[in-house]
Design a protein around this motif. Structure first.
Motif, short mmCIF file in Angstrom:
data_model
loop_
_atom_site.label_atom_id
_atom_site.label_comp_id
_atom_site.label_asym_id
_atom_site.label_seq_id
_atom_site.Cartn_x
_atom_site.Cartn_y
_atom_site.Cartn_z
N ILE A 1 3.47 17.25 26.93
CA ILE A 1 4.04 18.54 26.58
C ILE A 1 3.53 19.45 27.81
O ILE A 1 4.04 20.21 28.37
CB ILE A 1 4.06 19.12 25.13
CG1 ILE A 1 4.96 18.31 24.48
CG2 ILE A 1 4.40 20.64 25.19
CD1 ILE A 1 4.72 18.65 22.80
N ILE A 2 2.14 19.67 27.90
CA ILE A 2 1.46 20.33 28.64
C ILE A 2 1.47 20.13 30.17
O ILE A 2 1.82 21.09 30.98
CB ILE A 2 -0.13 20.49 28.43
CG1 ILE A 2 -0.07 20.91 26.80
CG2 ILE A 2 -1.15 21.35 29.34
CD1 ILE A 2 -1.59 21.20 26.24
N ILE B 1 4.62 21.64 31.95
CA ILE B 1 4.68 23.00 31.75
C ILE B 1 3.81 23.45 33.14
O ILE B 1 4.10 24.39 33.75
CB ILE B 1 4.12 23.50 30.44
CG1 ILE B 1 5.39 23.22 29.56
CG2 ILE B 1 3.94 25.03 30.59
CD1 ILE B 1 4.93 23.53 28.01
N THR C 1 0.89 13.05 23.19
CA THR C 1 2.04 13.78 23.07
C THR C 1 1.76 15.26 23.39
O THR C 1 2.53 15.93 24.13
CB THR C 1 2.55 13.83 21.59
OG1 THR C 1 2.42 12.39 20.92
CG2 THR C 1 3.68 14.74 21.31
N ILE C 2 0.63 15.67 23.44
CA ILE C 2 0.06 17.22 23.72
C ILE C 2 0.27 17.00 25.21
O ILE C 2 0.79 18.00 25.99
CB ILE C 2 -1.02 17.56 23.21
CG1 ILE C 2 -1.01 17.74 21.74
CG2 ILE C 2 -1.73 18.62 23.82
CD1 ILE C 2 -2.29 18.12 20.95
#
Length: 133
Positions: free
Chosen positions: A122-123, A126, A118-119
């Motif tokens: 998201i990263i 970005i 999940t991290i």
């Protein structure tokens, strides 16, 4: 139990009414019998384990199956949870504890991998968007 024939009434020749309280006590002693061993009585305590001693991690397993199912690890966790619950219902607490322990370890790994993925989800976008600017 010994069944012995006893006379509870006094003979008719004594012209006295029978003492029923005395007869009742004699009957109880005859029915129960006198103690054969003068040794002190000992007691035995039996500890019965409760069924709740085996946690099957049902909510955690269901959560990992629905939301943290990375590499299908959540489905494997759910399978071990079901095996643990089945063994617990049958009464095989040793095997239920083994399956519950495996389900717990797999739940930990599924949660860690799910959080890491999940991290990363998201990263990574970005970082890609910042690289193109």
């Amino acid at each position: 139990m010994n069944h012995t024939v006893q006379t509870f009434f006094t003979p008719a020749s004594t012209n006295r009414p029978p003492n029923y309280e005395m007869l009742k006590e004699e009957h109880e002693v005859a029915a129960l019998g006198a103690p054969h061993n003068p040794a002190p009585l000992t007691s035995t305590v039996i500890h019965i384990r409760s069924e709740a001693s085996v946690p099957d991690h049902d909510v955690w397993s269901l959560f990992n199956t629905l939301f943290m199912n990375s590499c299908f690890l959540g489905f494997i966790v759910f399978a071990y949870f079901m095996k643990s619950r089945d063994r617990k219902m049958v009464g095989d607490l040793t095997r239920a504890q083994a399956y519950a322990s495996t389900a717990k370890c797999l739940n930990i790994w599924a949660l860690i991998l799910g959080i890491i993925l999940t991290i990363l989800l998201i990263i990574i976008p970005i970082l890609i968007l910042q690289a193109y600017q």
